[in-house]
Design a protein around this motif. Sequence first.
Motif, PDB file in Angstrom:
ATOM      1  N   THR A   1      10.811  21.637  47.065  1.00 15.17           N
ATOM      2  CA  THR A   1      10.306  20.533  47.487  1.00 15.17           C
ATOM      3  C   THR A   1      10.915  19.546  46.731  1.00 15.17           C
ATOM      4  OG1 THR A   1       8.373  20.279  46.054  1.00 15.17           O
ATOM      5  CG2 THR A   1       8.123  21.410  47.955  1.00 15.17           C
ATOM      6  N   LYS A   2      10.636  18.087  46.756  1.00 17.56           N
ATOM      7  CA  LYS A   2      11.183  16.946  46.000  1.00 17.56           C
ATOM      8  C   LYS A   2      10.722  16.887  44.615  1.00 17.56           C
ATOM      9  CE  LYS A   2       7.838  13.430  47.470  1.00 17.56           C
ATOM     10  NZ  LYS A   2       7.336  13.090  46.228  1.00 17.56           N
ATOM     11  N   ASP A   3       9.520  17.818  44.601  1.00 15.27           N
ATOM     12  CA  ASP A   3       8.915  17.718  43.115  1.00 15.27           C
ATOM     13  C   ASP A   3       9.302  19.040  42.146  1.00 15.27           C
ATOM     14  OD1 ASP A   3       7.741  15.163  43.517  1.00 15.27           O
ATOM     15  OD2 ASP A   3       6.139  16.252  44.644  1.00 15.27           O
ATOM     16  N   THR A   4      10.013  19.745  42.911  1.00 15.65           N
ATOM     17  CA  THR A   4      10.601  20.999  42.157  1.00 15.65           C
ATOM     18  C   THR A   4      11.421  20.491  41.031  1.00 15.65           C
ATOM     19  OG1 THR A   4      10.281  22.425  44.122  1.00 15.65           O
ATOM     20  CG2 THR A   4      11.546  23.270  42.184  1.00 15.65           C
ATOM     21  N   VAL A   5      11.486  21.121  39.720  1.00 21.07           N
ATOM     22  CA  VAL A   5      12.227  20.734  38.729  1.00 21.07           C
ATOM     23  C   VAL A   5      13.347  21.819  38.615  1.00 21.07           C
ATOM     24  CG1 VAL A   5      12.309  20.757  36.177  1.00 21.07           C
ATOM     25  CG2 VAL A   5      10.585  19.931  37.362  1.00 21.07           C
ATOM     26  N   PHE A   6      14.508  21.415  38.515  1.00 20.56           N
ATOM     27  CA  PHE A   6      15.772  21.984  38.458  1.00 20.56           C
ATOM     28  C   PHE A   6      16.529  21.459  37.313  1.00 20.56           C
ATOM     29  CE2 PHE A   6      16.368  18.939  41.698  1.00 20.56           C
ATOM     30  CZ  PHE A   6      17.207  18.342  41.582  1.00 20.56           C
ATOM     31  N   ASP A   7      17.894  22.229  37.218  1.00 17.06           N
ATOM     32  CA  ASP A   7      18.761  21.665  36.212  1.00 17.06           C
ATOM     33  C   ASP A   7      19.874  20.919  36.965  1.00 17.06           C
ATOM     34  OD1 ASP A   7      20.941  21.611  34.456  1.00 17.06           O
ATOM     35  OD2 ASP A   7      20.707  23.620  33.690  1.00 17.06           O
ATOM     36  N   ILE A   8      20.153  19.583  36.616  1.00 15.53           N
ATOM     37  CA  ILE A   8      21.081  18.725  37.383  1.00 15.53           C
ATOM     38  C   ILE A   8      22.588  19.039  36.591  1.00 15.53           C
ATOM     39  CG2 ILE A   8      19.512  17.152  37.984  1.00 15.53           C
ATOM     40  CD1 ILE A   8      20.640  15.219  35.747  1.00 15.53           C
ATOM     41  N   GLY A   9      22.841  20.121  35.661  1.00 10.61           N
ATOM     42  CA  GLY A   9      23.960  20.397  35.235  1.00 10.61           C
ATOM     43  C   GLY A   9      24.679  19.124  34.603  1.00 10.61           C
ATOM     44  N   SER A  10      26.027  19.035  34.991  1.00  8.59           N
ATOM     45  CA  SER A  10      26.897  17.795  34.433  1.00  8.59           C
ATOM     46  C   SER A  10      26.682  16.714  34.957  1.00  8.59           C
ATOM     47  CB  SER A  10      28.218  18.274  34.762  1.00  8.59           C
ATOM     48  OG  SER A  10      28.710  19.136  33.985  1.00  8.59           O
ATOM     49  N   ASN A  11      25.620  16.301  35.629  1.00  8.47           N
ATOM     50  CA  ASN A  11      24.928  14.995  36.056  1.00  8.47           C
ATOM     51  C   ASN A  11      24.488  14.143  34.679  1.00  8.47           C
ATOM     52  OD1 ASN A  11      25.309  16.524  38.737  1.00  8.47           O
ATOM     53  ND2 ASN A  11      25.016  14.459  39.413  1.00  8.47           N
ATOM     54  N   ALA A 128      13.296   3.522  35.110  1.00  8.89           N
ATOM     55  CA  ALA A 128      13.645   4.093  36.585  1.00  8.89           C
ATOM     56  C   ALA A 128      12.443   4.737  37.112  1.00  8.89           C
ATOM     57  CB  ALA A 128      14.911   4.895  36.702  1.00  8.89           C
ATOM     58  N   GLU A 129      11.289   4.789  36.624  1.00 15.47           N
ATOM     59  CA  GLU A 129       9.897   5.523  36.507  1.00 15.47           C
ATOM     60  C   GLU A 129      10.388   7.140  37.081  1.00 15.47           C
ATOM     61  OE1 GLU A 129       8.485   3.314  39.776  1.00 15.47           O
ATOM     62  OE2 GLU A 129       8.156   1.365  38.654  1.00 15.47           O
ATOM     63  N   MET A 130      11.269   7.425  36.104  1.00 14.90           N
ATOM     64  CA  MET A 130      11.584   9.047  36.484  1.00 14.90           C
ATOM     65  C   MET A 130      10.448   9.884  35.345  1.00 14.90           C
ATOM     66  SD  MET A 130      15.665   8.650  36.324  1.00 14.90           S
ATOM     67  CE  MET A 130      16.179  10.156  36.451  1.00 14.90           C
ATOM     68  N   THR A 131       9.447  10.260  36.162  1.00 19.04           N
ATOM     69  CA  THR A 131       8.516  10.870  35.239  1.00 19.04           C
ATOM     70  C   THR A 131       8.575  12.179  35.197  1.00 19.04           C
ATOM     71  OG1 THR A 131       7.057  11.330  37.125  1.00 19.04           O
ATOM     72  CG2 THR A 131       6.707   8.972  35.672  1.00 19.04           C
ATOM     73  N   THR A 132       9.479  12.895  35.590  1.00 17.57           N
ATOM     74  CA  THR A 132       9.572  14.320  35.526  1.00 17.57           C
ATOM     75  C   THR A 132      11.086  14.644  35.268  1.00 17.57           C
ATOM     76  OG1 THR A 132       8.010  14.612  37.537  1.00 17.57           O
ATOM     77  CG2 THR A 132       8.755  16.517  36.709  1.00 17.57           C
ATOM     78  N   THR A 178      19.968  19.004  31.421  1.00 20.29           N
ATOM     79  CA  THR A 178      18.757  18.086  31.843  1.00 20.29           C
ATOM     80  C   THR A 178      18.206  18.683  32.893  1.00 20.29           C
ATOM     81  OG1 THR A 178      19.920  16.312  30.696  1.00 20.29           O
ATOM     82  CG2 THR A 178      17.932  15.819  32.238  1.00 20.29           C
ATOM     83  N   LEU A 179      16.836  18.670  32.962  1.00 16.84           N
ATOM     84  CA  LEU A 179      15.982  18.981  34.163  1.00 16.84           C
ATOM     85  C   LEU A 179      15.189  17.930  34.761  1.00 16.84           C
ATOM     86  CD1 LEU A 179      14.123  22.045  31.955  1.00 16.84           C
ATOM     87  CD2 LEU A 179      15.718  22.231  33.985  1.00 16.84           C
ATOM     88  N   SER A 180      15.413  17.930  36.074  1.00 22.60           N
ATOM     89  CA  SER A 180      14.743  16.782  36.907  1.00 22.60           C
ATOM     90  C   SER A 180      14.301  17.376  38.222  1.00 22.60           C
ATOM     91  CB  SER A 180      16.045  15.866  37.037  1.00 22.60           C
ATOM     92  OG  SER A 180      15.553  14.476  37.861  1.00 22.60           O
ATOM     93  N   THR A 181      14.179  16.309  39.328  1.00 21.54           N
ATOM     94  CA  THR A 181      13.606  16.568  40.582  1.00 21.54           C
ATOM     95  C   THR A 181      14.386  15.866  41.481  1.00 21.54           C
ATOM     96  OG1 THR A 181      12.141  15.093  40.490  1.00 21.54           O
ATOM     97  CG2 THR A 181      11.304  17.193  39.731  1.00 21.54           C
TER      98      THR A 181
END
Length: 357
Positions: A1-11, A128-132, A178-181
């Motif tokens: 889902t849009k709220d699942t946390v994953f690794d964004i790698g080189s981003n 940016a209101e990035m809370t996760t 870094t971990l994000s959604t």
Amino acid sequence: TKDTVFDIGSNTKDFTKLAILQLAGQKKLNLSDPITKFFDKVPTDKAVITIQQLLNHTAGIGMYAGRDDEKITKEEFLQRVLSAPLIAEPGKEENYSNPGYGLLAAIVEKLSGQTYEQYITEHIFKPAEMTTTGYALPQWKDGQIARSYQNDNEQPSTFDLPHLPDGNSWSLRGNGGTLSTLGDMYKFNLALERGQLLPPDSPATLFSLNDPITLVGGNGVHYFVYLREPATRLVILIATTEAGLRATELERPLVALALGRDVTIPPAVTRMDAATLSKFAGTYTVPPDAELNVAVKGERLLVAGINQAGFNLLAGSKRGNRRPARQELRVIRRDRHHRRLCQRGAQLGQHLGLGGG
């Protein structure tokens, strides 16, 4: 889902570059500053390296300073990078460098008096209101971080890798991990569009908001793609955690679907048992004098030159038998290499009577 946390790698490097540009906007550094301004005992061959060269991957620093799963302190990291031989004269050519962005992360910590994650959380994620999004600071819940899979085997998440109390190991800090959604990364896109993260008089921008761009991060198992096409006001974010289905393979079909274009649906996959596949196993002579070995491994048919590692011949079956690659430029090169292998595999498949799929 849009709220699942994953690794964004080189981003992750986008956050590092933004942090450096913010500090430049605050007059705490100039992009033309040499690294001797921030680090002691810099060897002569590296004394001319500038912040701009680190940002542009033109500093002549190699691709790695350690494995992703290696716990490295800042002191160990700096010693490794500054003592390692350069692979090119600074400023002369582009060579993708993860340690270069680690040096930038160290500069962020030195000038801000904060840890790297504290700085980007306060100055990028919160506006940016990035809370996760983050690594050590978020209070992750059980099951919140997606697992990755390779050949049906569950792989550890990036947070399971050895790390330091204040964040990633310095093998990853500033350049990956870094971990994000998907939801948070879309908020990041909106913050860039609204000009919330850089002052109007910033000496540079993260990237042009008027030109199409695709940013890729991954490690050979999980991938993240950020695609932006301003002309059509299209933004696509893709995350995958299965080695056999990469986000990089989905971006073009998704763009076509979003724009109402025709998309060719892949053919259905026909499963064959080991007994059927074994009929194709053996050594094949390829003119003029090459030999290829075809072997069965589970539900995969592997083909390889004699005394070489094999690649998967069957379309639709799981990949993941290749050495992981973390950074986006390496991923792109590996994709090209893989396409060449697939073309050879298709030719051999036709020779074996398997079809060109």
